[in-house]
Design a protein around this motif. Structure first.
Motif, mmCIF file in Angstrom:
data_model
loop_
_atom_site.group_PDB
_atom_site.id
_atom_site.type_symbol
_atom_site.label_atom_id
_atom_site.label_comp_id
_atom_site.label_asym_id
_atom_site.label_seq_id
_atom_site.Cartn_x
_atom_site.Cartn_y
_atom_site.Cartn_z
ATOM 1 N N ARG A 166 51.396 1.199 -15.333
ATOM 2 C CA ARG A 166 51.036 0.321 -16.226
ATOM 3 C C ARG A 166 51.490 -0.975 -15.563
ATOM 4 N NH1 ARG A 166 50.799 2.487 -20.939
ATOM 5 N NH2 ARG A 166 51.983 4.456 -21.486
ATOM 6 N N SER A 167 50.965 -2.216 -15.894
ATOM 7 C CA SER A 167 50.990 -3.561 -15.132
ATOM 8 C C SER A 167 52.577 -3.763 -15.428
ATOM 9 C CB SER A 167 49.933 -4.371 -16.079
ATOM 10 O OG SER A 167 50.227 -5.727 -15.347
ATOM 11 N N SER A 168 53.063 -4.469 -14.246
ATOM 12 C CA SER A 168 54.189 -5.236 -14.259
ATOM 13 C C SER A 168 54.030 -6.911 -14.507
ATOM 14 C CB SER A 168 55.290 -4.835 -13.107
ATOM 15 O OG SER A 168 54.404 -5.072 -12.227
ATOM 16 N N SER A 169 52.762 -7.238 -14.660
ATOM 17 C CA SER A 169 52.575 -8.600 -14.561
ATOM 18 C C SER A 169 53.270 -9.346 -15.821
ATOM 19 C CB SER A 169 51.209 -8.828 -14.584
ATOM 20 O OG SER A 169 50.801 -10.091 -14.820
ATOM 21 N N ARG A 170 53.590 -10.371 -15.929
ATOM 22 C CA ARG A 170 53.890 -11.199 -16.946
ATOM 23 C C ARG A 170 52.874 -11.708 -18.056
ATOM 24 N NH1 ARG A 170 59.201 -14.421 -14.369
ATOM 25 N NH2 ARG A 170 60.029 -12.450 -14.015
ATOM 26 N N ASP A 171 51.707 -11.687 -17.375
ATOM 27 C CA ASP A 171 50.267 -12.302 -17.907
ATOM 28 C C ASP A 171 50.107 -11.109 -18.902
ATOM 29 O OD1 ASP A 171 48.157 -13.549 -18.917
ATOM 30 O OD2 ASP A 171 47.056 -13.006 -16.912
ATOM 31 N N ALA A 172 50.071 -11.426 -20.185
ATOM 32 C CA ALA A 172 49.657 -10.681 -21.259
ATOM 33 C C ALA A 172 48.454 -10.265 -21.307
ATOM 34 C CB ALA A 172 49.979 -11.097 -22.690
ATOM 35 N N LEU A 173 47.367 -10.932 -20.857
ATOM 36 C CA LEU A 173 45.997 -10.455 -20.709
ATOM 37 C C LEU A 173 45.747 -9.494 -19.684
ATOM 38 C CD1 LEU A 173 42.972 -10.845 -21.638
ATOM 39 C CD2 LEU A 173 42.961 -12.803 -19.745
ATOM 40 N N GLN A 213 43.964 -0.916 -21.555
ATOM 41 C CA GLN A 213 42.749 -0.586 -21.678
ATOM 42 C C GLN A 213 42.245 0.417 -20.561
ATOM 43 O OE1 GLN A 213 42.835 -1.130 -25.035
ATOM 44 N NE2 GLN A 213 40.903 -0.881 -24.739
ATOM 45 N N GLN A 214 42.313 0.054 -19.440
ATOM 46 C CA GLN A 214 41.812 0.933 -18.303
ATOM 47 C C GLN A 214 42.842 2.241 -18.478
ATOM 48 O OE1 GLN A 214 42.771 -1.138 -14.837
ATOM 49 N NE2 GLN A 214 40.781 -2.515 -14.903
ATOM 50 N N ILE A 215 43.938 2.378 -18.775
ATOM 51 C CA ILE A 215 44.892 3.410 -18.876
ATOM 52 C C ILE A 215 44.373 4.415 -19.984
ATOM 53 C CG2 ILE A 215 47.262 4.405 -19.323
ATOM 54 C CD1 ILE A 215 48.199 2.314 -17.967
ATOM 55 N N VAL A 216 44.018 3.836 -21.062
ATOM 56 C CA VAL A 216 43.554 4.494 -22.350
ATOM 57 C C VAL A 216 42.111 5.163 -22.116
ATOM 58 C CG1 VAL A 216 42.826 4.178 -24.650
ATOM 59 C CG2 VAL A 216 44.865 3.331 -23.762
ATOM 60 N N GLN A 232 48.118 20.152 -25.565
ATOM 61 C CA GLN A 232 48.393 18.949 -24.605
ATOM 62 C C GLN A 232 47.484 17.944 -25.073
ATOM 63 O OE1 GLN A 232 51.575 20.177 -23.452
ATOM 64 N NE2 GLN A 232 50.851 18.656 -22.137
ATOM 65 N N VAL A 233 46.354 18.309 -25.191
ATOM 66 C CA VAL A 233 45.207 17.245 -25.697
ATOM 67 C C VAL A 233 45.703 16.239 -26.697
ATOM 68 C CG1 VAL A 233 42.921 16.885 -26.548
ATOM 69 C CG2 VAL A 233 43.141 18.220 -24.623
ATOM 70 N N VAL A 234 45.845 17.242 -27.869
ATOM 71 C CA VAL A 234 46.481 16.287 -29.104
ATOM 72 C C VAL A 234 47.837 15.411 -28.722
ATOM 73 C CG1 VAL A 234 47.548 16.736 -31.286
ATOM 74 C CG2 VAL A 234 45.530 18.173 -30.800
ATOM 75 N N GLN A 235 48.658 16.016 -27.899
ATOM 76 C CA GLN A 235 49.983 15.416 -27.556
ATOM 77 C C GLN A 235 49.298 13.794 -26.561
ATOM 78 O OE1 GLN A 235 52.926 17.662 -26.052
ATOM 79 N NE2 GLN A 235 53.432 18.388 -28.085
ATOM 80 N N ILE A 236 48.420 14.044 -25.798
ATOM 81 C CA ILE A 236 47.850 13.004 -25.011
ATOM 82 C C ILE A 236 47.200 11.922 -26.000
ATOM 83 C CG2 ILE A 236 46.254 12.110 -23.336
ATOM 84 C CD1 ILE A 236 46.873 14.942 -21.999
ATOM 85 N N GLU A 237 46.397 12.452 -26.878
ATOM 86 C CA GLU A 237 45.962 11.284 -27.776
ATOM 87 C C GLU A 237 46.813 10.556 -28.715
ATOM 88 O OE1 GLU A 237 43.264 13.912 -29.820
ATOM 89 O OE2 GLU A 237 41.429 13.498 -28.392
ATOM 90 N N ARG A 238 47.879 11.508 -29.127
ATOM 91 C CA ARG A 238 48.968 10.817 -29.987
ATOM 92 C C ARG A 238 49.691 9.903 -29.339
ATOM 93 N NH1 ARG A 238 52.362 15.646 -32.315
ATOM 94 N NH2 ARG A 238 53.622 14.067 -32.641
ATOM 95 N N ARG A 239 50.041 10.179 -27.947
ATOM 96 C CA ARG A 239 51.050 9.453 -27.193
ATOM 97 C C ARG A 239 50.171 8.214 -26.547
ATOM 98 N NH1 ARG A 239 51.527 9.652 -22.051
ATOM 99 N NH2 ARG A 239 53.161 8.908 -20.982
ATOM 100 N N VAL A 240 49.191 8.426 -25.996
ATOM 101 C CA VAL A 240 48.602 7.235 -25.407
ATOM 102 C C VAL A 240 47.378 6.613 -26.157
ATOM 103 C CG1 VAL A 240 47.072 6.932 -23.360
ATOM 104 C CG2 VAL A 240 48.623 8.602 -22.989
ATOM 105 N N MET A 241 46.824 7.103 -26.965
ATOM 106 C CA MET A 241 45.957 6.544 -27.652
ATOM 107 C C MET A 241 46.476 5.577 -28.968
ATOM 108 S SD MET A 241 43.865 9.005 -26.006
ATOM 109 C CE MET A 241 42.671 9.305 -25.232
#
Length: 137
Positions: free
Chosen positions: A3-10, A17-20, A69-78
């Motif tokens: 995940r980004s540690s930047s302070r810029d919200a954009l 979005q890239q992670i998702v 696992q697929v269902v849990q990934i979708e629930r957690r990340v998406m």
């Protein structure tokens, strides 16, 4: 991906979005593997005998683990949902395995089961019990 540690919200939103998207691609690939394994299982097991049926049952349990696992990934990340601890599986080979928080420095957690052992003053075991889903409080 981190995940980004930047302070810029954009930048943070873009990285999220890239992670998702990476997770969507991964889930899509896994679903293809699941479909292919189910098709192969259906065609290969037909009329092969009892040994093939036993192997098919074992393979089917791994397919069910993959689907969970697929269902849990979708629930957690998406969907941003937090998965309850009791729904998590820490080992597909030993599903009874639990997450043990030790609260110590060095190795703060372990995977396994808690075991209660009662010894007398001479070191003889008087009683033992596997503490599955229990604590020694």
């Amino acid at each position: 991906m981190k995940r980004s540690s930047s302070r810029d919200a954009l930048k943070k939103a873009n990285r999220q979005q890239q992670i998702v998207q990476a997770h969507r691609d991964y889930v899509s690939l896994v679903r293809q593997f699941i479909r292919k394994s189910q098709q192969t299982l259906a065609t290969e097991v037909a009329g092969q005998g009892l040994a093939a049926l036993a192997k098919a049952v074992e393979i089917q349990t791994y397919i069910q683990h993959a689907e969970r696992q697929v269902v849990q990934i979708e629930r957690r990340v998406m969907h941003g949902e937090t998965i309850p601890h009791d729904e998590k599986v820490f080992s597909i080979f030993q599903p009874h395995t639990e997450w043990i928080s030790k609260g110590k420095a060095g190795v703060p957690v372990e995977l396994g089961l808690k075991v209660c052992i009662v010894e007398d003053s001479d070191g003889y075991l008087l009683h033992h019990r596997v503490m599955q889903q229990q604590s020694d409080d």
